[in-house]
Design a protein around this motif. Structure first.
Motif, PDB file in Angstrom:
ATOM      1  N   VAL A   1      -8.251  22.335  10.105  1.00 23.83           N
ATOM      2  CA  VAL A   1      -7.189  21.120  10.544  1.00 23.83           C
ATOM      3  C   VAL A   1      -6.677  20.616  11.862  1.00 23.83           C
ATOM      4  O   VAL A   1      -6.787  19.607  12.434  1.00 23.83           O
ATOM      5  CB  VAL A   1      -5.761  21.733   9.611  1.00 23.83           C
ATOM      6  CG1 VAL A   1      -4.236  20.658  10.477  1.00 23.83           C
ATOM      7  CG2 VAL A   1      -5.452  22.011   8.102  1.00 23.83           C
ATOM      8  N   ARG A   2      -6.906  21.491  12.733  1.00 22.32           N
ATOM      9  CA  ARG A   2      -6.407  21.554  14.168  1.00 22.32           C
ATOM     10  C   ARG A   2      -7.859  20.617  13.999  1.00 22.32           C
ATOM     11  O   ARG A   2      -7.632  19.659  15.155  1.00 22.32           O
ATOM     12  CB  ARG A   2      -6.186  23.181  14.888  1.00 22.32           C
ATOM     13  CG  ARG A   2      -6.627  22.735  16.399  1.00 22.32           C
ATOM     14  CD  ARG A   2      -6.745  24.150  17.530  1.00 22.32           C
ATOM     15  NE  ARG A   2      -6.909  25.139  17.149  1.00 22.32           N
ATOM     16  CZ  ARG A   2      -7.114  26.302  17.105  1.00 22.32           C
ATOM     17  NH1 ARG A   2      -6.439  27.173  18.129  1.00 22.32           N
ATOM     18  NH2 ARG A   2      -8.468  27.089  17.106  1.00 22.32           N
ATOM     19  N   ASP A   3      -9.097  21.221  14.353  1.00 24.38           N
ATOM     20  CA  ASP A   3     -10.407  20.646  14.269  1.00 24.38           C
ATOM     21  C   ASP A   3     -10.057  19.437  13.577  1.00 24.38           C
ATOM     22  O   ASP A   3     -10.888  17.915  14.688  1.00 24.38           O
ATOM     23  CB  ASP A   3     -11.261  21.073  13.826  1.00 24.38           C
ATOM     24  CG  ASP A   3     -13.141  20.912  14.506  1.00 24.38           C
ATOM     25  OD1 ASP A   3     -12.495  20.110  15.837  1.00 24.38           O
ATOM     26  OD2 ASP A   3     -13.779  20.974  13.568  1.00 24.38           O
ATOM     27  N   PHE A   4     -10.264  19.147  12.913  1.00 25.37           N
ATOM     28  CA  PHE A   4      -9.621  17.552  11.956  1.00 25.37           C
ATOM     29  C   PHE A   4      -8.934  16.435  12.835  1.00 25.37           C
ATOM     30  O   PHE A   4      -8.944  14.938  13.361  1.00 25.37           O
ATOM     31  CB  PHE A   4      -9.261  17.886  10.307  1.00 25.37           C
ATOM     32  CG  PHE A   4      -9.569  16.340   9.711  1.00 25.37           C
ATOM     33  CD1 PHE A   4     -10.667  15.919   9.342  1.00 25.37           C
ATOM     34  CD2 PHE A   4      -8.360  15.424   9.383  1.00 25.37           C
ATOM     35  CE1 PHE A   4     -11.373  14.703   8.294  1.00 25.37           C
ATOM     36  CE2 PHE A   4      -8.588  14.641   8.693  1.00 25.37           C
ATOM     37  CZ  PHE A   4     -10.208  14.742   7.950  1.00 25.37           C
ATOM     38  N   ALA A   5      -7.449  16.844  12.854  1.00 24.51           N
ATOM     39  CA  ALA A   5      -6.478  16.330  13.690  1.00 24.51           C
ATOM     40  C   ALA A   5      -7.642  15.777  15.098  1.00 24.51           C
ATOM     41  O   ALA A   5      -7.111  14.806  15.684  1.00 24.51           O
ATOM     42  CB  ALA A   5      -5.156  17.250  13.710  1.00 24.51           C
ATOM     43  N   TYR A   6      -8.468  16.685  15.795  1.00 22.65           N
ATOM     44  CA  TYR A   6      -8.804  16.499  17.629  1.00 22.65           C
ATOM     45  C   TYR A   6      -9.655  15.869  16.961  1.00 22.65           C
ATOM     46  O   TYR A   6     -10.277  14.949  17.638  1.00 22.65           O
ATOM     47  CB  TYR A   6      -9.619  17.935  17.312  1.00 22.65           C
ATOM     48  CG  TYR A   6     -10.425  17.711  19.060  1.00 22.65           C
ATOM     49  CD1 TYR A   6      -9.196  18.029  19.954  1.00 22.65           C
ATOM     50  CD2 TYR A   6     -11.374  17.728  19.376  1.00 22.65           C
ATOM     51  CE1 TYR A   6     -10.127  18.200  21.126  1.00 22.65           C
ATOM     52  CE2 TYR A   6     -11.862  17.334  20.373  1.00 22.65           C
ATOM     53  CZ  TYR A   6     -10.567  18.275  21.742  1.00 22.65           C
ATOM     54  OH  TYR A   6     -11.792  18.074  22.548  1.00 22.65           O
TER      55      TYR A   6
END
Lengths: 281, 309, 496
Positions: free
Chosen positions: B231-236
């Motif tokens: 999720v963090r990576d997708f938001a990034y």
């Protein structure tokens, strides 16, 4: 003497697979046991030492990258070439005062020593390395690796067996060496160089400096690109204070009896590397 | 999407998402380390309240009845009848057939109604049947729809189909929020969890959810950490913030706040609210209430002092 | 940055990521007002009567007064060790030596929390590290080596093995008890007796260990513990009756010790400094790599000889990686070492704090860009925030000198060859890290990196069964594993 005037050999240094004279232009004389001149031998300077280290350094990684099998074969090849030149070494040893029986034995032992270390090339890792049972999901192993460039003070006696006994355990694992050989023993050392050069030993793996160990010792222990020094052949009269400079780059210092043969001698010139890797999906 | 590290282009959106590999041992070590966080005193109370606010109180039994659902909804609205400080849960989660009962029972409360839909828990019926199921649940008043990833397609290499089905499901949801259940216990590796997470998010999921609760291998701290990192990576990569729902096997307050710590320390406090984080559970609520009683009274409570619903 | 000191509690409706303080109780630790030297099984005073204070670096409060061993005291300790060697230890069967080591291991496990709290008080490291790393590993080291005591001939067959006799051991302040365990356990297992000097800023856990040594009835004089600073260390190094030296600490001091030892042909092992490269390839598991980098440099405030202090990131992912890394650093919790949620504790001493500060300033002057998170630091005590220096060139001081603090320098590379060249371009060679999902690249790098410990897809992992030690100026000899035993035996073939 009937016939032609004999051609005497010029004994020169052995650096990077070639036989240069000392850049200093200096020589020292070696006499036979009757005090007659046998040869004028090149006397290595600190600059020759520097060149030898340079050659040893550039040869080290390629030599270590050879397969263990290949290094073993090359050491065995050196033994073969020594075998074929036994009469020459016998004459040489006799000329510096070794009696026939002792000299014959010394040559046989030297050849056998090379054969013995040749056989170690692809075995010592299995005895000295390990897979380590760490408490966690990691594959963890320890492998020995060569230390790098080793400076060796060769024993003066026994000249031939001492020389072979010091270089073989160092080079079998992939170290390269710069050997200082002095006085009468320099004759056998340089003659061994002729054997090495015809035995598939790559240039720079063994470099031989004939000269005075007291002159060259400070440069050896102080050189920052030398990783270890073998002082087994150091003269008992040498002041060990000269060794302090090994600390300049935390050199490994090896001191053993001059003609022993053991697995321990191989490990003297090894570093242990431990590798961790997780075990997972 | 063939290799975990390749740049992949998902369906009609045309956006390219990079999927980063996952190292199992380090991931699990990190989760274990986060589980040593010590939650005390005022933090503990805040964590317990937040846990309640993030719960999707769930009943997904073949034997569910309107009465059972009504009782669940009552508990959802007022978890502790004796204490008005205790907040209501985020949502109740039921089968489509029960949705209108739940909607009725939660009227005039903040509690949302979530429905599993789309051939839950396998997902193995035609996509037409599944989207019809979703539309039906939405029509009955569901605010949120929990569907399953088509693991059959995903694991057999047809990621494109798995992706397109989520896109179609999202269409069928209309205004309702879509949660995509990855069924992490069936995926076999964290790499696959990471891939499935990225695939679901790229296809339009509002939430990615661990499990159906119908197989023994359900949510775990490292699996949720793995999803949180995705999720963090997708938001990034996209600037889109997607929520996470942990479900299955979460029974104790202590487990719940470990999840809060993992979410908070991976994604930041913006994720520590019911809009971005949910816990699907049934038994958990009572353990949280017992812990709250203990904090308030200073002595240990017992099961007879919380309601059984 | 979350700061566990900043706020005692949190908004009830907003759990956030603040944690209320969770302070480990110090009630099970009793610190005496004054400690003597532990010689011949008893606490004794110094011939000189000199003493020094040991501080809690997180508050600068004095914890206790510790005796400074003079050279006469060291002589007394060496004589006690010699007498004990002749009287008990040399004659004792390996099976019995093993039993003493097992006992020490068990006592450490039983009193682990007490030791952990004391370690944190005296050294400033976070309680979660002393509790979860230092203590379990220290006990494990005794346990592991206990098993070797009666099996040495299996490790080194066909040798005439013999202990050295009296071993002098000098250990650093970064892992005080753990380093004592690393030194004592193999020395004792191999049949030597010991004079051990803990670091002057962190003597207390070694002195508590002395209590354990007494409690397990180890014969008097087998382990002697002398506290003091450099002069005490010199007295051990120069003592003519010491048969072997083992030192862990700075390369600078290690060189001085080697100078002294080599003249006397004295067996020596050195575990010195490092400047470990931590290499991140573009295909790595980046989220775990970030955790690895964090653990690599901020574990124990970066007071770790094998810390991953030089980050080498492949240029294709460098901006992205550093961005993510900085976001992650914002979440680190700096503060009270006794708080169970503290990630980064206090700098061990004022002198070390000044050194870190000075080197970072030098880095900035040389053109590095500095990143520090937005955290507040406690007012008293010695603190340094987790720091990242980017734009660092190979020639910069901060890329070459060991900082020994929570400071990461970042460089980039384009190809594996370039990564390797930069990684190996240092006089040190203790450890190195590699992150890539490509197995053959791991082995390619691991084979070529000139370092004694290679962590691939992990970092800062330790185990008593796993040999640890350096190449080049990081020292020689190994600690741990079968290979580590060689340091404490004559004729083993191991470097001693």
């Amino acid at each position: 003497m009937a016939g032609k005037i004999p051609i005497a050999k010029t004994y020169k240094l052995f650096i990077d697979g070639a036989f240069p004279r000392s850049e200093s232009g200096r020589t020292f004389s070696v006499n036979n046991s009757e005090g007659e001149l046998i040869a004028n031998v090149s006397q290595a300077s600190r600059k020759d030492f520097r060149e030898a280290v340079r050659a040893a350094r550039s040869a080290q990684s390629p030599w270590a990258s050879r397969t263990a099998y290949n290094r073993g074969q090359i050491l065995y090849r050196v033994a073969e070439m020594l075998e074929s030149r036994k009469p020459e070494f016998l004459e040489l040893l006799k000329s510096i005062g070794v009696n026939n029986r002792v000299a014959t034995r010394e040559i046989e032992d030297s050849i056998q020593r090379l054969v013995w270390y040749a056989g170690w090339s692809d075995k010592y890792s299995q005895l000295l390395g390990s897979v380590n049972p760490v408490s966690g999901p990691y594959f963890n192993f320890t492998v020995p690796e060569p230390t790098g460039v080793v400076g060796i003070i060769a024993p003066t006696e026994p000249a031939m067996l001492g020389f072979i006994s010091r270089i073989a355990p160092a080079i079998v694992s992939g170290n390269t060496v710069v050997v200082v050989s002095e006085a009468q023993s320099s004759l056998t050392s340089v003659t061994i160089a002729e054997v090495l050069v015809t035995s598939d030993v790559p240039a720079g793996v063994v470099n031989i400096l004939t000269g005075d160990q007291t002159d060259l010792l400070p440069w050896m222990v102080g050189h920052l690109d030398v990783n270890a020094v073998d002082i087994s052949g150091i003269s008992p009269k040498t002041d060990l204070t000269h060794l302090e400079e090994v600390a300049s780059n935390v050199k490994r210092v090896v001191s053993r009896s001059v003609d022993e043969e053991s697995l321990e001698l191989i490990s003297d010139f090894l570093e242990m590397k431990t590798v961790w890797h997780p075990i997972g999906r | 999407m063939k290799m975990p590290t390749s740049n992949i282009t998902f369906g009609k959106t045309g956006s390219s998402i990079k999927v980063i590999p996952v190292d199992e041992v380090s991931l699990e070590a990190r989760a274990a380390s986060l589980a040593t966080r010590s939650i005390k005193t005022s933090s503990k109370k805040a964590a317990l309240h937040l846990t309640i606010r993030c719960i999707d109180l769930t009943t997904l039994e073949g034997a569910d009845t309107p009465e059972k659902v009504a009782s669940l909804c009552q508990k959802a609205k007022r978890p502790d009848p004796s204490n008005h400080d205790v907040p209501s849960v985020a949502a109740v989660c039921v089968y489509p057939e029960m949705v209108h009962h739940a909607v009725e029972a939660t009227r005039n409360s903040k509690v949302k109604v979530a429905s599993v839909a789309g051939a839950f828990p396998s997902g193995l019926s035609t996509i037409e049947a599944r989207t019809a199921d979703i539309s039906d649940a939405v029509k009955r008043g569901a605010d949120e729809i929990d569907i399953v990833l088509n693991r059959s397609a995903f694991l057999s290499g047809d990621e494109q189909r798995a992706f397109e089905e989520i896109v179609a499901s999202k269409d069928a949801c209309g205004e309702a929020h879509l949660k995509v259940i990855l069924e992490v216990g069936e995926l076999g590796s964290y790499d696959k969890i990471r891939q499935a997470s990225m695939l679901a998010m790229a296809a339009g999921a509002d939430f990615i959810k661990t499990s159906t609760g119908k197989i023994p291998q359900a949510s775990s701290l490292p699996r949720v950490l793995c999803m949180a990192e995705a999720v963090r990576d997708f938001a990034y990569q996209t600037n889109i913030s997607v929520g996470i729902k942990a479900a299955g096997g979460i029974r104790t307050a202590k487990q719940a706040w470990h999840y809060l710590v993992v979410i908070g320390e991976t994604l930041g406090s913006e994720w520590l609210n019911p809009e971005m984080f949910r816990i699907g559970a049934s038994g958990l609520l009572n353990d949280v209430l017992l812990q709250l009683n203990r904090l308030d009274s200073g002595s240990y409570s017992g099961p007879d002092y919380v309601t059984v619903d | 940055m979350a700061n566990s000191n900043s706020k005692d509690g949190s908004d009830l409706e907003d759990f956030g990521i603040e944690y209320a303080s969770a302070i480990e109780s110090t009630s099970l630790v009793t610190i005496k007002d004054k400690y003597g030297l532990f010689i011949d099984g008893e606490f004794v005073s110094s011939s000189s009567g000199k003493s020094f204070e040991t501080l809690d670096p997180s508050t600068e409060n004095s914890l206790s007064v510790v005796t400074e061993a003079s050279s006469e005291d060291v002589d007394r300790a060496v004589r006690a060790a010699r007498a004990s060697y002749e009287k008990y230890w040399k004659k004792m069967p390996g099976t019995d030596r093993a039993r003493y080591l097992f006992r020490i291991a068990r006592h450490l496990q039983e009193r682990a929390r007490e030791f952990a709290v004391l370690e944190t008080l005296d050294g400033g490291k976070p309680i979660k590290e002393s509790r979860d790393v230092d203590l379990p590993l220290a006990a494990a080291h005794f346990f592991y080596h206990a098993g070797w005591a009666d099996k040495l001939e299996y490790a080194f067959p066909q040798r005439k093995l013999e202990p050295h006799g009296v071993v002098g051991q000098i250990i650093p302040w970064n892992f005080p008890l753990l380093m004592a365990a690393w030194k004592l356990a193999p020395a004792l297992a191999c049949g030597n007796t010991v004079v051990l000097k803990p670091a002057e800023t962190t003597p207390l856990t070694a002195l508590l260990l002395a209590e354990v040594i007494r409690d397990v009835d180890l014969p008097p004089g087998v382990i002697n513990i002398v506290t003091g600073a450099g002069a005490t260390g010199s007295a051990i190094v120069e003592h003519p009756e010491v048969n072997k030296l083992a030192f862990t600490g700075s390369t600078e001091v290690g060189k001085l010790i080697q100078r002294s030892a080599v003249k006397r042909n004295l067996p020596l092992t050195l575990e010195l400094g490092g400047k470990a490269p931590h290499v991140i390839f573009e295909d790595a598991a980046l989220d775990q790599a970030i955790e690895g980098v964090i653990n690599g440099i901020f574990f124990n405030q970066g007071h770790v000889c094998c810390a991953g202090s030089r980050l080498l990131v492949q240029e294709s992912i460098a901006d992205n990686f550093i961005d993510r890394l900085q976001k992650r650093i914002e979440l680190l919790r700096v503060g009270n070492p006794l708080d169970k949620n503290t990630d980064i504790g206090a700098i061990n001493s004022k002198a070390q704090l000044e050194r870190i500060d000075q080197l970072v300033k030098a880095g900035i002057e040389e053109g590095a860009e500095v990143f520090k998170p937005s955290c507040s630091l406690p007012e008293n005590g010695y603190w340094y925030p987790p720091t990242v220096l980017t734009g660092v060139q190979q020639s910069h001081r901060v890329a070459r000198e060991e900082i020994f603090g929570p400071v990461l320098v970042v460089q980039t590379f384009r190809t594996p060859e370039e990564a390797l060249e930069k990684a190996n371009n240092t006089p040190y060679g203790l450890s190195a890290g590699i992150w890539t999902e490509k197995g053959s690249l791991i082995h390619w790098m691991a084979e070529r990196l000139r370092a004694g410990v290679i962590w691939a897809n992990t970092f800062n992992k330790f185990d008593p069964a796993s040999p640890f030690g350096g190449y080049k100026e990081s020292g020689f000899g190994r600690e741990g594993g079968m290979q580590g035993l060689g340091a404490y035996l004559k004729n083993s073939g191991g470097r001693s």
